[in-house]
Design a protein around this motif. Structure first.
Motif, short mmCIF file in Angstrom:
data_model
loop_
_atom_site.label_atom_id
_atom_site.label_comp_id
_atom_site.label_asym_id
_atom_site.label_seq_id
_atom_site.Cartn_x
_atom_site.Cartn_y
_atom_site.Cartn_z
N TYR A 137 0.87 -1.18 0.00
CA TYR A 137 0.00 0.00 0.00
C TYR A 137 0.91 1.23 0.00
N PHE A 138 0.75 2.06 -1.03
CA PHE A 138 1.69 3.16 -1.24
C PHE A 138 1.01 4.50 -1.00
N VAL A 139 1.56 5.25 -0.06
CA VAL A 139 1.10 6.62 0.18
C VAL A 139 2.18 7.55 -0.36
N ASP A 140 1.78 8.35 -1.33
CA ASP A 140 2.76 9.23 -1.98
C ASP A 140 3.31 10.22 -0.96
N LEU A 150 -10.08 13.26 -2.79
CA LEU A 150 -10.34 14.02 -4.02
C LEU A 150 -9.22 15.02 -4.28
N ASP A 151 -8.77 15.68 -3.19
CA ASP A 151 -7.64 16.62 -3.34
C ASP A 151 -6.41 15.88 -3.88
N ALA A 152 -6.17 14.69 -3.31
CA ALA A 152 -4.99 13.90 -3.71
C ALA A 152 -5.07 13.50 -5.18
N GLU A 153 -6.28 13.12 -5.62
CA GLU A 153 -6.44 12.74 -7.02
C GLU A 153 -6.21 13.95 -7.92
N ASP A 154 -6.77 15.10 -7.53
CA ASP A 154 -6.59 16.33 -8.32
C ASP A 154 -5.12 16.71 -8.39
N ALA A 155 -4.38 16.46 -7.29
CA ALA A 155 -2.95 16.82 -7.25
C ALA A 155 -2.06 15.74 -7.86
N GLY A 156 -2.69 14.64 -8.29
CA GLY A 156 -1.91 13.56 -8.92
C GLY A 156 -1.09 12.76 -7.93
N GLU A 265 -5.40 2.60 -8.08
CA GLU A 265 -5.62 3.78 -7.24
C GLU A 265 -6.62 3.46 -6.13
N ASP A 266 -6.39 4.01 -4.95
CA ASP A 266 -7.31 3.79 -3.82
C ASP A 266 -7.62 5.13 -3.17
N PRO A 267 -8.90 5.49 -3.02
CA PRO A 267 -10.08 4.76 -3.50
C PRO A 267 -10.15 4.74 -5.03
#
Lengths: 304, 237
Positions: A137-140, A150-156, A265-267
């Motif tokens: 499980y990878f947390v950038d 959602l913020d994380a997805e928007d920020a890539g 990707e999670d979620p």
């Protein structure tokens, strides 16, 4: 029972692996004093080809993976012998020499010769190995603590489930060295000597080369090259530099830690933004991967 | 890459016993014990003095005096008063040579007895029993000449062959220098092979001069390598 199951065929798995394989390359440099000569190097490798075989015991067999060594730039520092004239006996006697001419050196101290040898792409070996799929499980690290999914997805920088090839064993074959390396070495020696004696007139170069004898043979002797240059170079690269250990360590590190073969990707995004509606994302837990003879199966549950 | 090449050894084409350079060596015998004062001249200017002790208590039969080092030390120290000293056994030889540099040396040797000094040797006028040794590097034809007996001769140095085995010069050839001239007067040698001139006359000065250099097989004097020409296949008309 798992909520989701996704399967990838062996053919697809091979495509995924090729993408990882093409990212794997590493280089190293260093130097070592080997007594009669010194050696400095700039070495690198990349991977090409290779075949994939999914195994029934939950492992992946990768074989005939070509390790192409590029660059292979070696520089030898060699002391060639002093060249002196005189020193002969002027008055020999039954008890030894009563008067001897002084020795005068035309190379007054051991001159160093720097011998560069570039054999990039002319050295190969084959690598094979058995791997299990490791799930991580990878947390950038770029994701800040206050970010929503959602913020994380928007920020890539979304969280991800990653699947990596964790080696069970890795084998590497002895180095395969092109036949042309011997000729390249001989030419490099001739060039280095011509550079060393560059400013001298032709007759003086010929005299020094005559006194040294075959300069190629002399330097091959200093470098301790017997008849088989392949064996000598294999020993130099494999033992003195340790290139095989370097490759194995680098490949294991790349595959098991750096380059996942697949990631989710999670979620997991199900529906994208739609007007005023926010995206729909499904949180995944307990993701896992299993290998059969025909496919890789990913399973997961939904939950937080 | 560092290459310390003795450039003067490759440049010298004239070797003169009266004007010593890198490829020439003078050996002078001293049969009696005593104290000797040497004066080294470079290009006719006195550059350095040295002291030589000859004693039966010494074991070495040979004292090698490197004139280049002697003068170079003097220049480095910026003083002429730290006199170097050498010692050797009686019935031995004092050997003067030049390890590097442009040369141009001659040496005077005086024996000191009871506060009197007597010149016993001048390297410009070699004496009976002296040796002049040369090692010629540049292939070609040399002329050898003795100043006082007006003797002449010829030395041919063969062009070296590059072979698998290292080239080792043959043992030196001996040439007798007498009132009658050189014997033999015509020598054929390999590069770096020594020539020992044995002086059997009361006064001698030997000079060896390159007359006709050899540039190796296939290339004669003044001959240049063939040019390679490229022609435009479609020249502008």
């Amino acid at each position: 029972m798992d909520h989701f199951t996704v399967a990838t065929s062996e053919k697809t798995f091979r495509k995924l692996f090729e993408k990882v394989r093409d990212n794997v390359s590493e280089s190293t440099s260093g130097n070592v004093d080997l007594g009669p000569f010194s050696l400095s190097w700039n070495l690198g490798f990349r991977l090409e080809d290779g075949s994939i075989d999914l195994q029934g015991d939950n492992s992946v067999l990768i074989s005939e993976l070509d390790v192409v060594y590029d660059p292979v730039q070696l520089t030898f520092g060699i002391d060639i012998p002093e060249i002196c004239i005189g020193g002969f006996c002027i008055i020999p006697t039954p008890f030894g020499c009563a008067l001897r001419a002084p020795r005068i050196c035309v190379f007054s101290a051991d001159p160093d010769i720097s011998l560069p040898l570039d054999i990039s792409g002319l050295v190969e070996s084959e690598l094979s190995g058995s791997f299990r799929i490791k799930t991580r499980y990878f947390v950038d690290p770029a994701r800040t603590a206050g970010m929503t999914d959602l913020d994380a997805e928007d920020a890539g920088v979304p969280n991800k489930w990653q699947f990596l090839l964790d080696p069970i064993w890795l084998d590497i074959d002895p180095l395969d060295i092109s036949d042309t390396v011997g000729n390249i070495l001989d030419q490099a020696i001739e060039n280095a000597v011509d550079t060393l004696l560059g400013w001298l007139p032709g007759w003086a170069k010929d005299l020094i080369k005559a006194i040294l004898g075959s300069i190629v043979d002399l330097i091959r002797e200093i470098l301790d090259i017997a008849d088989d240059i392949d064996e000598w170079l294999s020993n130099l690269l494999g033992v003195s530099i340790g290139i095989l250990d370097f490759v194995l360590t680098a490949v294991a590190g790349f595959l098991a830690k750096r380059f996942p073969i697949f990631e989710v990707e999670d979620p997991y995004p199900v529906l994208d933004y739609n007007g005023s509606l926010i995206p729909v994302k499904i949180p995944l837990i307990g993701m896992d991967a299993k290998i059969t003879e025909d496919e890789m199966i990913l399973t997961s549950n939904v939950g937080v | 890459m560092k290459a310390l090449i003795n450039t003067y050894a490759f440049r010298q084409t004239s070797i003169d016993s009266a004007n010593l350079g890198v490829l020439g060596v003078v050996a002078h015998p001293i049969s009696n014990d005593g104290e000797f004062e040497g004066s080294v001249f470079q290009n006719a200017v006195q550059a350095k003095t040295f002291h030589l002790t000859v004693s039966e208590q010494m074991k070495n039969k040979q004292a090698d005096v490197d004139l280049f080092t002697l003068v170079a030390q003097c220049q480095r120290q910026r003083t002429r008063y730290e006199e170097p000293s050498y010692s050797m056994a009686e019935n031995g030889y004092v050997v003067f040579f030049v390890s590097q540099g442009p040369g141009g040396f001659h040496v005077l040797l005086k024996e000191q007895r009871k506060q009197k000094s007597r010149r016993v040797f001048d390297s410009r006028k070699l004496q009976k029993g002296d040796f002049f040794i040369v090692s010629l590097l540049r292939p070609g034809i040399y002329e050898m000449a003795e100043k006082y007996a007006k003797a002449e001769g010829k030395i041919t140095i063969a062009y070296p062959k590059i072979e698998k085995q290292p080239y080792v010069p043959k043992p030196p050839e001996t040439v007798i220098v007498s009132e009658a001239g050189f014997k033999p007067s015509n020598l054929k040698l390999g590069a770096a092979q020594g020539v020992i001139f044995t002086i059997e006359t009361s006064k001698a000065a030997v000079k060896v001069n390159l007359k006709e250099p050899s540039n190796g097989p296939g290339r004669k004097k003044g001959q240049t390598r063939d040019k390679v020409r490229w022609r435009n296949p479609s020249p502008i008309k």
